[in-house]
Design a protein around this motif. Sequence first.
Motif, PDB file in Angstrom:
ATOM      1  N   LEU A   8      41.721  56.909 113.578  1.00 37.21           N
ATOM      2  CA  LEU A   8      41.313  56.898 112.171  1.00 37.21           C
ATOM      3  C   LEU A   8      40.780  58.268 111.759  1.00 37.21           C
ATOM      4  N   LEU A   9      39.995  58.873 112.657  1.00 35.70           N
ATOM      5  CA  LEU A   9      39.425  60.187 112.359  1.00 35.70           C
ATOM      6  C   LEU A   9      40.531  61.223 112.133  1.00 35.70           C
ATOM      7  N   VAL A  10      41.537  61.218 113.032  1.00 33.14           N
ATOM      8  CA  VAL A  10      42.624  62.175 112.902  1.00 33.14           C
ATOM      9  C   VAL A  10      43.392  61.950 111.596  1.00 33.14           C
ATOM     10  N   GLY A  11      43.637  60.679 111.267  1.00 37.29           N
ATOM     11  CA  GLY A  11      44.319  60.378 110.013  1.00 37.29           C
ATOM     12  C   GLY A  11      43.561  60.922 108.812  1.00 37.29           C
ATOM     13  N   VAL A  12      42.242  60.730 108.802  1.00 34.15           N
ATOM     14  CA  VAL A  12      41.422  61.187 107.681  1.00 34.15           C
ATOM     15  C   VAL A  12      41.388  62.718 107.636  1.00 34.15           C
ATOM     16  N   VAL A  13      41.282  63.345 108.815  1.00 33.93           N
ATOM     17  CA  VAL A  13      41.265  64.819 108.854  1.00 33.93           C
ATOM     18  C   VAL A  13      42.561  65.384 108.275  1.00 33.93           C
ATOM     19  N   VAL A  14      43.699  64.769 108.659  1.00 35.44           N
ATOM     20  CA  VAL A  14      44.987  65.254 108.146  1.00 35.44           C
ATOM     21  C   VAL A  14      45.046  65.117 106.631  1.00 35.44           C
TER      22      VAL A  14
ATOM     23  N   ALA B 101      47.207  71.700 106.857  1.00 34.00           N
ATOM     24  CA  ALA B 101      47.268  70.274 107.191  1.00 34.00           C
ATOM     25  C   ALA B 101      47.814  70.020 108.593  1.00 34.00           C
ATOM     26  N   LYS B 102      48.854  70.766 108.956  1.00 37.67           N
ATOM     27  CA  LYS B 102      49.485  70.519 110.253  1.00 37.67           C
ATOM     28  C   LYS B 102      48.647  71.046 111.410  1.00 37.67           C
ATOM     29  N   VAL B 103      47.863  72.075 111.135  1.00 35.59           N
ATOM     30  CA  VAL B 103      47.141  72.744 112.205  1.00 35.59           C
ATOM     31  C   VAL B 103      45.750  72.156 112.406  1.00 35.59           C
ATOM     32  N   SER B 104      45.230  71.505 111.353  1.00 33.36           N
ATOM     33  CA  SER B 104      43.827  71.071 111.389  1.00 33.36           C
ATOM     34  C   SER B 104      43.522  70.135 112.552  1.00 33.36           C
ATOM     35  N   ILE B 105      44.469  69.199 112.856  1.00 33.28           N
ATOM     36  CA  ILE B 105      44.126  68.237 113.908  1.00 33.28           C
ATOM     37  C   ILE B 105      44.064  68.923 115.278  1.00 33.28           C
ATOM     38  N   PHE B 106      44.840  70.009 115.423  1.00 29.08           N
ATOM     39  CA  PHE B 106      44.776  70.715 116.701  1.00 29.08           C
ATOM     40  C   PHE B 106      43.460  71.490 116.801  1.00 29.08           C
ATOM     41  N   ALA B 107      42.984  71.950 115.657  1.00 29.38           N
ATOM     42  CA  ALA B 107      41.676  72.600 115.641  1.00 29.38           C
ATOM     43  C   ALA B 107      40.597  71.589 116.017  1.00 29.38           C
ATOM     44  N   LEU B 108      40.745  70.354 115.501  1.00 28.38           N
ATOM     45  CA  LEU B 108      39.806  69.294 115.852  1.00 28.38           C
ATOM     46  C   LEU B 108      39.795  69.072 117.362  1.00 28.38           C
TER      47      LEU B 108
ATOM     48  N   ALA C 259      40.648  71.199 119.660  1.00 31.37           N
ATOM     49  CA  ALA C 259      40.049  72.357 120.336  1.00 31.37           C
ATOM     50  C   ALA C 259      38.531  72.240 120.344  1.00 31.37           C
ATOM     51  N   VAL C 260      37.962  71.826 119.188  1.00 30.90           N
ATOM     52  CA  VAL C 260      36.505  71.690 119.109  1.00 30.90           C
ATOM     53  C   VAL C 260      36.024  70.630 120.097  1.00 30.90           C
ATOM     54  N   VAL C 261      36.712  69.471 120.112  1.00 28.85           N
ATOM     55  CA  VAL C 261      36.298  68.400 121.017  1.00 28.85           C
ATOM     56  C   VAL C 261      36.392  68.860 122.477  1.00 28.85           C
ATOM     57  N   LEU C 262      37.461  69.591 122.792  1.00 25.79           N
ATOM     58  CA  LEU C 262      37.619  70.074 124.173  1.00 25.79           C
ATOM     59  C   LEU C 262      36.491  71.011 124.572  1.00 25.79           C
ATOM     60  N   LEU C 263      36.049  71.825 123.610  1.00 21.13           N
ATOM     61  CA  LEU C 263      34.987  72.781 123.929  1.00 21.13           C
ATOM     62  C   LEU C 263      33.658  72.073 124.135  1.00 21.13           C
ATOM     63  N   VAL C 264      33.418  71.030 123.314  1.00 19.17           N
ATOM     64  CA  VAL C 264      32.110  70.384 123.344  1.00 19.17           C
ATOM     65  C   VAL C 264      32.072  69.266 124.375  1.00 19.17           C
ATOM     66  N   ARG C 265      33.139  68.468 124.416  1.00 22.13           N
ATOM     67  CA  ARG C 265      33.142  67.290 125.279  1.00 22.13           C
ATOM     68  C   ARG C 265      34.551  67.082 125.839  1.00 22.13           C
ATOM     69  N   PRO C 266      34.873  67.794 126.941  1.00 21.43           N
ATOM     70  CA  PRO C 266      36.260  67.794 127.436  1.00 21.43           C
ATOM     71  C   PRO C 266      36.806  66.407 127.754  1.00 21.43           C
ATOM     72  N   GLN C 267      35.954  65.446 128.065  1.00 18.10           N
ATOM     73  CA  GLN C 267      36.493  64.122 128.409  1.00 18.10           C
ATOM     74  C   GLN C 267      36.700  63.237 127.181  1.00 18.10           C
ATOM     75  N   GLY C 268      36.450  63.768 125.981  1.00 19.00           N
ATOM     76  CA  GLY C 268      36.652  62.986 124.762  1.00 19.00           C
ATOM     77  C   GLY C 268      35.449  62.103 124.457  1.00 19.00           C
ATOM     78  N   PHE C 269      35.491  61.419 123.309  1.00 20.44           N
ATOM     79  CA  PHE C 269      34.347  60.613 122.861  1.00 20.44           C
ATOM     80  C   PHE C 269      33.939  59.562 123.898  1.00 20.44           C
ATOM     81  N   PHE C 270      34.939  58.760 124.337  1.00 19.12           N
ATOM     82  CA  PHE C 270      34.618  57.627 125.195  1.00 19.12           C
ATOM     83  C   PHE C 270      35.255  57.747 126.581  1.00 19.12           C
ATOM     84  N   GLY C 271      35.712  58.945 126.909  1.00 21.73           N
ATOM     85  CA  GLY C 271      36.419  59.104 128.178  1.00 21.73           C
ATOM     86  C   GLY C 271      35.459  59.060 129.350  1.00 21.73           C
TER      87      GLY C 271
END
Lengths: 291, 328
Positions: free
Chosen positions: A247-253, A264-271, A273-285
Amino acid sequence: MSFDLIALQLFTGLALGAIYVLFAIGLSLIFGMLTVVNFAHGAFYMVGAYVGLFLLSLGGNFWLCLIAVPLIVGTVGLVVERFLIRPLYGRGIDYPLLLTFGLSYVMVELIRIAFGKSGYPFDTPEILQGAVNIGVGYFPLYRLFVIGIAAAVLLGLWLFLERTSFGLIIRAGARDPQIVRVLGVNVSRVWLFVFGIGSGIAALAGLLAAPLQGVIPEMGATILAEAFVVTVVGGMGSIGGAVIAGLLVGVVVSMTSLFAPEMAKVSIFALMAVVLLVRPQGFFGRAGLMS
Amino acid sequence: MNELSQTLSQPSVASVSWFDFAKRHRAILASIFVLVFPLVMPFTALAVNILIYGLYALGFNLLFGYLGLLSFGHAALFGTGSYLCGIAIVHFGLPWYLAIVVGIVGGAVMAAAIGALAIRTRGIYFAMVTMALSQCVFYLFYQAVDWTGGENGLRGINVRTIDVLGFKFDFINPLTRYYVVAVFVIMALFMLSRILASPFGAVIEAIRENEARARASGYDVTRTRLITFILSGAFCGLAGALMALHLSIVPIEILHIETSGMVVMMSLLGGMGTFFGPFVGAAVFLLLENLVSIWTVHWQLIVGAVFVVCVLFFPAGIWGTILKWVNK
């Protein structure tokens, strides 16, 4: 830029996100159980749309497709698991990934042989055409319908996994297949079934996306890359993570296509990248699943 | 993959001496092969393609075969090398040799950027992150129409003559073109052989075999991974730059997911973790593509099916199977 416009765009994002969720949830389910990264998931999604197109050309209606498409493609998934993926269990995580990648080549080319290289438009079913007032403005009915279907599938899947004994076996099998096998459960059959469900849901996502984006043989590759973003953001193998991240990715796009269309096409990859830098295993990984 | 790589990299005690000789002088033998190769090919343009894709697969194999990281985003490195080499010629009028350097550096810098993010993850996550990031690179180059020509590709890379130390070579002639490319490929082969034979190369393989043990032995696993990724990017950037010169246009398809997948297929077909396997894989893949497309446009069906069969029954690949057989 009015508040209503932003709110409408938010709903558009949720409808897009609902498709991501359906797609990613199958990916996540298959990974969580079988530890197989299914690179052919995009191909199942694409085949779902084409099977829908084919059924409609035979005179079927959209409602029938909603039932038939997941069943047909899910059956294909069963065959794929039984004869192609099963021989590879225990041979490392790269092999099923490579095999499904090769398989996606074959599936895309088979569709090209059957339906040609160019795309087809896919009409929105008549009853779902038009728009409804949702308080902040008029919103396409079909997109609301997509959100509704996704929610219903999720609810059904949740009930199935949490409230049935088969669901219990699936959850236990994801934790420790060895113990479940020792308890006398035929784990291979459970895995077979999970792969079938996963590919069936992917096909449903493809069918739902068809009226929004049209149908082309390459539609699977794009969503696969985007679903990987969803999976990385949400955390591999986590169903809850897939829902929230989808849902988050859909809203970001949809928000970036409103405020900065060229991004628009690049934003989700930026998202990602940010998640990887802060929390490499993802939200619930879980950290252990990463290696 | 572990059992495979063990059989490939552990020298067997009973191996014959000429095999050891071949292993020690692998770069020289590979170079000799490269030099006579176009004479056995149906047409030279195909041989040039095999050489360039072989080099691309060589760079990929350094990361996948030797370090054990499966990247699905190598098109970004190949494509960046290609585009930057082309941009250096078209927009800045740089001579061809400087443009190649720009391509190599471009591939390496892109690898550093993607690697810095992807290296934080492992295993299948790594494959997914590299694939997603390379998709991002695709959109960036696609949208920079003024620089890259967008959908139409970058046109106008016209290199007609190559002059080296006062000598002029006709770059239009296919055979000359082949040997110009071959010189770079041979240099890359020697470089790679040198890297793999060095202590650093030993660390790379140690990490593939047992990461925890390599870390316990005091090696900086993360940094080794990043450096290897950058080296891989430099090789792929060189391959991309040569591709730009060879085609005299950079098509946007060079950044597609299919270009990333192709190199994975080539490496696996040839034999990952073997020195010459990537070239064998590239040759088989491209020959298969050429032969099958004579009688059907749907060559991807056949190539995909061959690949699936390979994963199922010949995971060591063609060259890897031959090596195993010779090594017995």
